[in-house]
Design a protein around this motif. Sequence first.
Motif, PDB file in Angstrom:
ATOM      1  N   ALA A   1       0.832  -1.205   0.000  1.00  0.00           N
ATOM      2  CA  ALA A   1       0.000   0.000   0.000  1.00  0.00           C
ATOM      3  C   ALA A   1       0.869   1.258   0.000  1.00  0.00           C
ATOM      4  CB  ALA A   1      -0.915  -0.012   1.216  1.00  0.00           C
ATOM      5  N   GLY A   2       2.038   1.200   0.656  1.00  0.00           N
ATOM      6  CA  GLY A   2       2.845   2.408   0.761  1.00  0.00           C
ATOM      7  C   GLY A   2       4.143   2.364  -0.030  1.00  0.00           C
ATOM      8  N   HIS A   3       4.342   1.321  -0.844  1.00  0.00           N
ATOM      9  CA  HIS A   3       5.642   1.169  -1.494  1.00  0.00           C
ATOM     10  C   HIS A   3       5.483   0.395  -2.795  1.00  0.00           C
ATOM     11  CE1 HIS A   3      10.046   1.216  -1.214  1.00  0.00           C
ATOM     12  NE2 HIS A   3      10.002   0.056  -1.829  1.00  0.00           N
ATOM     13  N   ALA A   4       6.105   0.890  -3.869  1.00  0.00           N
ATOM     14  CA  ALA A   4       6.081   0.155  -5.147  1.00  0.00           C
ATOM     15  C   ALA A   4       7.377  -0.636  -5.268  1.00  0.00           C
ATOM     16  CB  ALA A   4       5.925   1.131  -6.303  1.00  0.00           C
ATOM     17  N   PHE A   5       7.329  -1.897  -4.939  1.00  0.00           N
ATOM     18  CA  PHE A   5       8.534  -2.724  -5.019  1.00  0.00           C
ATOM     19  C   PHE A   5       8.997  -2.884  -6.471  1.00  0.00           C
ATOM     20  CE2 PHE A   5       6.760  -4.430  -0.954  1.00  0.00           C
ATOM     21  CZ  PHE A   5       7.837  -4.118  -0.142  1.00  0.00           C
TER      22      PHE A   5
END
Length: 257
Positions: free
Chosen positions: A83-87
């Motif tokens: 939800a908080g990070h685009a891996f």
Amino acid sequence: MLPGMSRVDSLPRPAAVWHRVRALADSALDAWLPRACALCEGPLRQAGAGLCGHCRLALPGRNRARCPRCALGLDAAGCAACAGHAFAFQASRVLADYAPPLDRLIGAVKFDRQLGLAHALGRELRRGLAPALRAALGAGADAAVVAVPLSAERLRERGFDQAAVLARALADGLGLPLLPALTRARATQAQSRLDLAARSRNLQDAFRPRALHPRLPARVVLVDDVITTGATADAAARALIAAGARRVIVAAVARTP
Ligand SMILES: [Zn+2]
Ligand SMILES: [Zn+2]
């Protein structure tokens, strides 16, 4: 040998020779492999397994629904990590949660330098994840396995690289080459007390791609022992993508829940 036959004529057909060589090799390997479960030390029925059937079924979080991207257990709201990070990696597959008793086993590999246990975990990884990784990779020959490397300093302390042992087992299971595509440019500070954002900063430029001939394939299975926040795999995947990979799939024994 019958009269009139040469020594070569008396040899069985190639397929039969191959069969006999394989049988001999298998029985030699069988004798060499540990016969006790890495967790409960009970007898193993199956040669080449690292855990007995009972311990495998009891692995923590073995059947939980996981985020396909980062392998975190999903709750009703979805994946808290994504939800908080685009891996940078596209998918992750793990065997279980990093929780008792599996955490104890992974700790023994890392901190008690138990190379035999690393091989046992490699066999479990290969057995448990090879089909899912094949599906995640998709068709085509342009693929390889890469281990998240240790820093030279940690490698000296430990004497072996546990991710490389796991990656070797997985590469054999997938029939893919294991490539030394990354170096760890510097020893990063201990990550255990840092959150994802702080870990990501700590890991900036930690991994460097290594020049390969032929070049790095487009699809890479990136192997580590544990995914904690995903920051290490993310940094390593970024370096692989900078080196030409287009799809990075992370494979690990366990994910911190
Ligand atoms: Zn067991
Ligand atoms: Zn996720």
